[in-house]
Design a protein around this motif. Structure first.
Motif, PDB file in Angstrom:
ATOM      1  N   LEU A  73      36.623  33.868  54.917  1.00 37.39           N
ATOM      2  CA  LEU A  73      36.454  33.577  53.494  1.00 37.39           C
ATOM      3  C   LEU A  73      35.032  34.003  53.150  1.00 37.39           C
ATOM      4  N   ALA A  74      34.906  35.157  52.485  1.00 39.38           N
ATOM      5  CA  ALA A  74      33.611  35.827  52.376  1.00 39.38           C
ATOM      6  C   ALA A  74      32.911  35.586  51.047  1.00 39.38           C
ATOM      7  N   ALA A  75      31.565  35.548  51.121  1.00 39.62           N
ATOM      8  CA  ALA A  75      30.734  35.488  49.917  1.00 39.62           C
ATOM      9  C   ALA A  75      29.365  36.085  50.236  1.00 39.62           C
ATOM     10  N   ASN A  76      28.648  36.496  49.192  1.00 37.53           N
ATOM     11  CA  ASN A  76      27.312  37.068  49.339  1.00 37.53           C
ATOM     12  C   ASN A  76      26.377  36.062  50.020  1.00 37.53           C
ATOM     13  N   PRO A  83      27.066  25.102  59.532  1.00 35.33           N
ATOM     14  CA  PRO A  83      26.539  26.407  59.111  1.00 35.33           C
ATOM     15  C   PRO A  83      27.546  27.544  59.249  1.00 35.33           C
ATOM     16  N   LEU A  84      27.300  28.610  58.477  1.00 37.24           N
ATOM     17  CA  LEU A  84      28.249  29.732  58.416  1.00 37.24           C
ATOM     18  C   LEU A  84      27.766  30.921  59.238  1.00 37.24           C
ATOM     19  N   ILE A  85      28.702  31.749  59.663  1.00 40.32           N
ATOM     20  CA  ILE A  85      28.350  32.993  60.352  1.00 40.32           C
ATOM     21  C   ILE A  85      28.153  34.094  59.305  1.00 40.32           C
ATOM     22  N   LEU A  95      31.617  46.139  54.082  1.00 41.48           N
ATOM     23  CA  LEU A  95      30.217  45.779  54.382  1.00 41.48           C
ATOM     24  C   LEU A  95      29.268  46.960  54.161  1.00 41.48           C
ATOM     25  N   LYS A  96      29.740  48.147  54.521  1.00 40.15           N
ATOM     26  CA  LYS A  96      28.919  49.342  54.368  1.00 40.15           C
ATOM     27  C   LYS A  96      28.565  49.580  52.897  1.00 40.15           C
ATOM     28  N   PRO A 130      24.464  41.085  53.233  1.00 45.71           N
ATOM     29  CA  PRO A 130      25.431  40.679  54.267  1.00 45.71           C
ATOM     30  C   PRO A 130      26.359  39.606  53.694  1.00 45.71           C
ATOM     31  N   VAL A 131      27.415  39.325  54.425  1.00 44.71           N
ATOM     32  CA  VAL A 131      28.447  38.445  53.908  1.00 44.71           C
ATOM     33  C   VAL A 131      28.615  37.216  54.813  1.00 44.71           C
TER      34      VAL A 131
END
Ligand code: AMP
Ligand code: MG
Length: 310
Positions: free
Chosen positions: A31-34, A55-57, A125-126, A131-132
């Motif tokens: 589940l991605a975010a800036n 914490p998140l990776i 990502l590129k 990063p996300v």
């Protein structure tokens, strides 16, 4: 090809607007975010119902981009060369001028980083200027998602967009190492620790204790299908689904198999989707036979042990 590019563009647009999107990785869906935006990152915690102290990776395209946020060390370089992109996460020292949101790290001076391998996610990502942050795309403490349909099942219409990249090839989360001092293992995962030890030329300290404070996210109850689960069982009860490693001669209605040929990679890949299926088939309890504690069997056992705390 055209639709792939337009899907990536769509995902990028949502992320640029501080929204969360689900992304495919080789381990599980994220589940991605800036990661540089507190507004965006806070939405991850809200959607997942995840405690803020977990914490998140953070996911990067490559090590060059990582250098802006973290101090690089020898062990990282060795492991990166061999295993990244891939199912390994490194806990590193955060640089003072890093732009990573303090919500990602729970205000710590360290951050967990990974270089995912899935083509679609790498392509995305590129194309981003940041990063996300991406934890697994599931409600906190539940089973991770390994297909786009799992993500849908977890979040329904609450999630703006799912970048569909098919079924995850590894099917369990990344192996997490603490590289702040002597390398230690924080979480068993998709990369066999024997392979890591071979590259480091030494044994890893194991720090995966269920109550360990170093990795606050590794709460005892985790990866749960939402129904009681018993482990190391020889014979299941009548009303239980029985999860087995290898096909048996007799094939009862409540038998579910992790692998056709007792292969641990295959078993890990199938673990979450079979647990999800058992629940969706209407079973109220699960028994699991003893799984050999070797290779990815260690990761499977770690997940089952936590799931059994329900
Ligand atoms: P998930 O995103 O659900 O795969 O979980 C990520 C896990 O990584 C967390 O639950 C923590 O255990 C671990 N982690 C993330 N950041 C750090 C950190 N800075 N230090 C130690 N462990 C971390
Ligand atoms: Mg998770």
């Amino acid at each position: 090809m055209k639709s792939i590019q337009s899907n990536i563009k769509k995902a990028k647009k949502y992320l640029n607007n501080n929204n969360c999107v689900a992304v495919p990785t080789e381990t599980v869906y994220g589940l991605a975010a800036n990661a540089y935006s507190s507004i965006a990152v806070k939405k991850i915690f809200k959607l997942k119902k995840r405690p803020l102290n977990n914490p998140l990776i953070v996911h990067y395209y490559n090590i060059n981009r990582l250098k802006e946020d973290c101090d690089i060390n020898e062990n990282l370089l060795k492991l990166y060369k061999k295993f990244s992109p891939g199912p390994i996460t490194y806990v590193l020292k955060l640089r003072k001028n890093s732009k990573i949101s303090k919500f990602v790290t729970n205000n710590k001076k360290s951050v967990a980083v990974r270089f995912p391998k899935h083509k679609l996610f790498r392509n995305l990502l590129k194309n981003l200027d940041y990063p996300v942050a991406a934890p697994s795309a599931n409600i906190s403490s539940r089973l991770s998602s390994v297909k786009a349909s799992d993500v849908k099942e977890e979040f329904g219409s609450k999630i703006k967009y799912i970048l569909n990249g098919g079924q995850c090839k590894i099917g369990v989360e990344s192996t997490i190492l603490n590289l702040l001092n002597k390398p230690s293992l924080l979480r068993y995962g998709g990369l066999d620790i024997k392979k890591i030890e071979k590259i480091l030329k030494k044994k890893l300290l194991i720090n995966t204790n269920l109550k360990d404070k170093i990795s606050p996210g590794l709460f005892p109850l985790h990866y749960s299908p939402g129904i009681p689960l018993r482990i190391n069982i020889k014979k299941s009860k009548k009303d239980e689904a029985f999860l087995l490693l290898k096909k048996r001669k007799s094939n009862l209605k409540n038998y579910y198999y992790l692998s056709k040929i007792k292969n641990m990679e295959e078993a890990a890949r199938n673990l979450y989707s079979i647990l999800r299926k058992i629940k969706n088939d209407g079973f109220k309890k699960i028994a699991v036979e003893k799984i050999p504690n070797k290779g990815l069997g260690k990761t499977i056992n770690d997940r089952l042990k936590r799931a059994s705390k329900y």
